[in-house]
Design an enzyme around this catalytic site. Structure first.
Site, PDB file in Angstrom:
ATOM      1  N   ASP A  14       0.877  -1.163   0.000  1.00 54.81           N
ATOM      2  CA  ASP A  14       0.000   0.000   0.000  1.00 54.81           C
ATOM      3  C   ASP A  14       0.917   1.216   0.000  1.00 54.81           C
ATOM      4  OD1 ASP A  14      -0.668  -0.241   3.522  1.00 54.81           O
ATOM      5  OD2 ASP A  14       0.942   0.704   2.438  1.00 54.81           O
ATOM      6  N   SER A  15       0.358   2.436  -0.008  1.00 54.66           N
ATOM      7  CA  SER A  15       1.254   3.586  -0.234  1.00 54.66           C
ATOM      8  C   SER A  15       1.536   4.356   1.048  1.00 54.66           C
ATOM      9  CB  SER A  15       0.607   4.546  -1.222  1.00 54.66           C
ATOM     10  OG  SER A  15      -0.609   4.982  -0.658  1.00 54.66           O
ATOM     11  N   GLY A  16       1.010   3.850   2.161  1.00 54.67           N
ATOM     12  CA  GLY A  16       1.311   4.539   3.412  1.00 54.67           C
ATOM     13  C   GLY A  16       0.280   5.577   3.786  1.00 54.67           C
ATOM     14  N   GLY A  17      -0.522   6.000   2.829  1.00 52.69           N
ATOM     15  CA  GLY A  17      -1.494   7.057   3.098  1.00 52.69           C
ATOM     16  C   GLY A  17      -2.415   6.699   4.253  1.00 52.69           C
ATOM     17  N   PHE A  18      -2.914   5.490   4.224  1.00 49.27           N
ATOM     18  CA  PHE A  18      -3.915   5.090   5.229  1.00 49.27           C
ATOM     19  C   PHE A  18      -3.319   5.105   6.628  1.00 49.27           C
ATOM     20  CE2 PHE A  18      -7.966   3.516   6.298  1.00 49.27           C
ATOM     21  CZ  PHE A  18      -7.817   2.569   7.294  1.00 49.27           C
ATOM     22  N   GLN A  38     -11.858   7.428  -4.647  1.00 46.22           N
ATOM     23  CA  GLN A  38     -12.417   7.889  -3.386  1.00 46.22           C
ATOM     24  C   GLN A  38     -13.795   8.514  -3.646  1.00 46.22           C
ATOM     25  OE1 GLN A  38     -11.327   7.273  -0.461  1.00 46.22           O
ATOM     26  NE2 GLN A  38      -9.201   6.657  -0.783  1.00 46.22           N
ATOM     27  N   GLY A  44     -11.576   4.282   0.729  1.00 48.49           N
ATOM     28  CA  GLY A  44     -12.545   5.027   1.535  1.00 48.49           C
ATOM     29  C   GLY A  44     -13.662   4.192   2.087  1.00 48.49           C
ATOM     30  N   ASP A  59      -8.143  -7.454   0.764  1.00 49.59           N
ATOM     31  CA  ASP A  59      -7.106  -7.668   1.787  1.00 49.59           C
ATOM     32  C   ASP A  59      -7.687  -7.300   3.141  1.00 49.59           C
ATOM     33  OD1 ASP A  59      -6.661  -4.528   1.565  1.00 49.59           O
ATOM     34  OD2 ASP A  59      -5.578  -5.261   3.345  1.00 49.59           O
ATOM     35  N   CYS A 102     -13.425 -28.192   8.260  1.00 52.84           N
ATOM     36  CA  CYS A 102     -12.168 -27.660   7.724  1.00 52.84           C
ATOM     37  C   CYS A 102     -11.117 -28.752   7.664  1.00 52.84           C
ATOM     38  CB  CYS A 102     -11.674 -26.500   8.611  1.00 52.84           C
ATOM     39  SG  CYS A 102     -10.142 -25.750   8.026  1.00 52.84           S
ATOM     40  N   CYS A 160      -7.772 -28.051   7.248  1.00 56.13           N
ATOM     41  CA  CYS A 160      -6.456 -27.411   7.356  1.00 56.13           C
ATOM     42  C   CYS A 160      -5.592 -28.144   8.377  1.00 56.13           C
ATOM     43  CB  CYS A 160      -6.605 -25.941   7.744  1.00 56.13           C
ATOM     44  SG  CYS A 160      -6.796 -25.610   9.507  1.00 56.13           S
ATOM     45  N   CYS A 170      -6.921 -27.994  11.936  1.00 54.80           N
ATOM     46  CA  CYS A 170      -8.147 -28.769  12.203  1.00 54.80           C
ATOM     47  C   CYS A 170      -7.931 -30.271  12.068  1.00 54.80           C
ATOM     48  CB  CYS A 170      -9.271 -28.299  11.280  1.00 54.80           C
ATOM     49  SG  CYS A 170      -9.759 -26.608  11.660  1.00 54.80           S
ATOM     50  N   HIS A 225      -5.336 -21.298  10.692  1.00 52.51           N
ATOM     51  CA  HIS A 225      -6.713 -21.683  10.334  1.00 52.51           C
ATOM     52  C   HIS A 225      -7.484 -20.502   9.736  1.00 52.51           C
ATOM     53  CE1 HIS A 225     -10.809 -23.181  10.487  1.00 52.51           C
ATOM     54  NE2 HIS A 225     -11.107 -22.036  11.073  1.00 52.51           N
TER      55      HIS A 225
HETATM   56  C1  62D Z   1      -2.828   2.488  -0.282  1.00 51.08           C
HETATM   57  C2  62D Z   1      -3.124   3.430   0.827  1.00 51.08           C
HETATM   58  N1  62D Z   1      -4.416   4.064   0.605  1.00 51.08           N
HETATM   59  C3  62D Z   1      -5.537   3.587   1.146  1.00 51.08           C
HETATM   60  N2  62D Z   1      -5.506   2.525   1.957  1.00 51.08           N
HETATM   61  C4  62D Z   1      -6.686   2.115   2.556  1.00 51.08           C
HETATM   62  C5  62D Z   1      -6.653   1.071   3.478  1.00 51.08           C
HETATM   63  C6  62D Z   1      -7.845   0.686   4.101  1.00 51.08           C
HETATM   64  N3  62D Z   1      -8.107  -0.237   5.076  1.00 51.08           N
HETATM   65  C7  62D Z   1      -9.442  -0.133   5.332  1.00 51.08           C
HETATM   66  N4  62D Z   1     -10.101  -0.845   6.266  1.00 51.08           N
HETATM   67  C8  62D Z   1      -9.415  -1.712   7.169  1.00 51.08           C
HETATM   68  N5  62D Z   1     -10.044   0.787   4.560  1.00 51.08           N
HETATM   69  C9  62D Z   1      -9.069   1.321   3.788  1.00 51.08           C
HETATM   70  C10 62D Z   1      -9.103   2.367   2.854  1.00 51.08           C
HETATM   71  C11 62D Z   1      -7.904   2.762   2.246  1.00 51.08           C
HETATM   72  C12 62D Z   1      -7.883   3.869   1.310  1.00 51.08           C
HETATM   73  O1  62D Z   1      -8.920   4.488   1.002  1.00 51.08           O
HETATM   74  N6  62D Z   1      -6.690   4.251   0.791  1.00 51.08           N
END
Ligand code: 62D
Length: 375
Positions: A95-99, A192, A219, A269, A307, A309, A312, A338
């Site tokens: 991911d890009s770190g923004g969150f 978004q 978002g 994810d 399950c 796995c 289990c 699990h």
């Molecule tokens: C890649 C970084 N940007 C970015 N990450 C996110 C990670 C999330 N993780 C969750 N719930 C656990 N909602 C998200 C929204 C974003 C989002 O809108 N943007």
């Protein structure tokens, strides 16, 4: 430009419109809809790459913000990139770190050039920009990297959301310009707009015009009710190109994975399986089991009778309850294994239901068995 990420649409479920596809990456091709385990600090907590492979994981996530702070993207680059560093030769998405900036650091200031905030570990002042976020991800070397966006809090006013998505679109363009390795790493744009259909349309229009190899719906999964998420997906996914992968960030629970696939999402994810696994909560085909409960003290059945796995097949609820109660590390390894296996297998069942054009029936059966309410 040869894009390193290609989405192959195999078929669409006649009952729901869900898609069966193949995501082609430089580190392999993987069927969608797929669940991607999260390995924030270059490890899916307590699980080895071999265990992840044997359960069928294809793409895993790592986190730009965290790896920038520790060990530093320069060290990962020197190791030969994330795949070499963590000995994982299948797909990686960062991911890009923004969150994290918005969720980990209470102090922050958002400007056109980027975001000023504090290191959540030592309070140092930090600055992240679209260019910096792409530079770090180019160094980490993931197959899929994410644009630097603002994920506004839920709820947000229309006015706030409008200026936020317009800046996020300008940031997306800056990410494309800063991307040094477009032939090896696919950069995904993030749509978004919160719950506002007009703003989702504007955000999608801006990003689709930039022709990214894939798109995320951002978002969401930020505290909104499930009905809001489903409604936003219903009017957002159709705005995205059918021949590109669609990634719903931060989702999720079994019902949200099924409902997201029905609404045209290909990639998911979530930290849920390993996070709840660490406090002894497991997902089973009959609903959640909180293994510390006294009722399991003499329960010598597996976590989930349906399950197959490793956990289990070899261990009982009583034994795992004992390990968790005694804080034995092996206990959270068994629950984490699990839970990740459960979501990966759930997506296999979803893909099979799409092949048989019966995902709505499958949803009915699963919700009934799991104990979710119908609507
Ligand atoms: C890649 C970084 N940007 C970015 N990450 C996110 C990670 C999330 N993780 C969750 N719930 C656990 N909602 C998200 C929204 C974003 C989002 O809108 N943007």
């Amino acid at each position: 430009m040869t894009t390193p990420i290609r989405f192959e649409l195999i078929k669409t479920c006649r009952q729901t419109g869900a898609r069966l596809g193949i995501l082609h990456t430089p580190h392999g091709s993987f069927e969608t809809p797929m669940f991607m385990p999260v390995g924030t600090l270059a490890t899916v907590k307590t699980l080895s790459p071999e265990e992840l492979k044997e359960m069928g994981a294809g793409v895993i996530l790592s986190n730009t913000y965290h790896l920038w702070l520790r060990p530093g993207h320069d060290i990962v680059e020197e190791a030969g990139g994330l795949h070499a560093f963590m000995n994982w030769d299948r797909g990686i998405l960062t991911d890009s770190g923004g969150f994290q900036v918005f969720s980990l650091s209470e102090f922050r200031r958002i400007e056109e050039e980027g975001v000023y905030f504090r290191n959540h570990l030592n309070g140092d002042k930090l600055f992240l920009s679209p260019e910096k976020a792409v530079e770090i991800q180019n160094a980490l070397g993931a197959d899929i990297i994410m644009a630097f966006d603002e994920c506004p809090p839920y709820p947000a006013t229309y006015e706030y959301m409008k200026q936020s998505i317009e800046r996020t679109s300008r940031w997306a363009e800056r990410c494309l310009k800063a991307h040094r390795r477009p032939n090896e790493q696919g950069l995904f744009g993030i749509v978004q707009g919160g719950e506002y259909e007009e703003l989702r349309r504007q955000s999608a229009r801006d990003l689709v015009s930039l022709d990214f190899p894939g798109y995320a719906v951002g978002g969401l999964s930020v505290g909104e009710p499930k009905e809001v998420m489903n409604r936003v997906l219903e009017f957002t996914t159709p705005l995205l190109p059918a021949d590109k992968p669609r990634y719903l960030m931060g989702v999720g629970s079994p019902d949200s994975l099924i409902d997201g696939a029905i609404r045209g999402i290909d990639m998911f994810d979530c930290v849920l399986p390993t996070r709840i696994g660490r406090n002894g909560t497991v997902m089973t085909s009959e609903g959640r089991v909180v293994i510390k409960n006294a009722q399991y003290a003499r329960d010598f059945s597996p976590l989930d009778p349906n399950c197959d796995c490793y956990t289990c097949r070899n261990y009982t609820r009583a034994y795992i309850r004992h390990l968790i109660k005694c804080d034995e590390t092996f206990g959270i390894r068994l629950t984490s294994y699990h839970n990740v296996y459960f979501l990966i297998k759930l997506m296999e069942q979803v893909r099979q239901a799409i092949r048989e054009d019966r995902l709505a029936d499958f949803r009915e059966e699963f919700f009934e068995c799991y104990g979710f309410n119908k609507p």
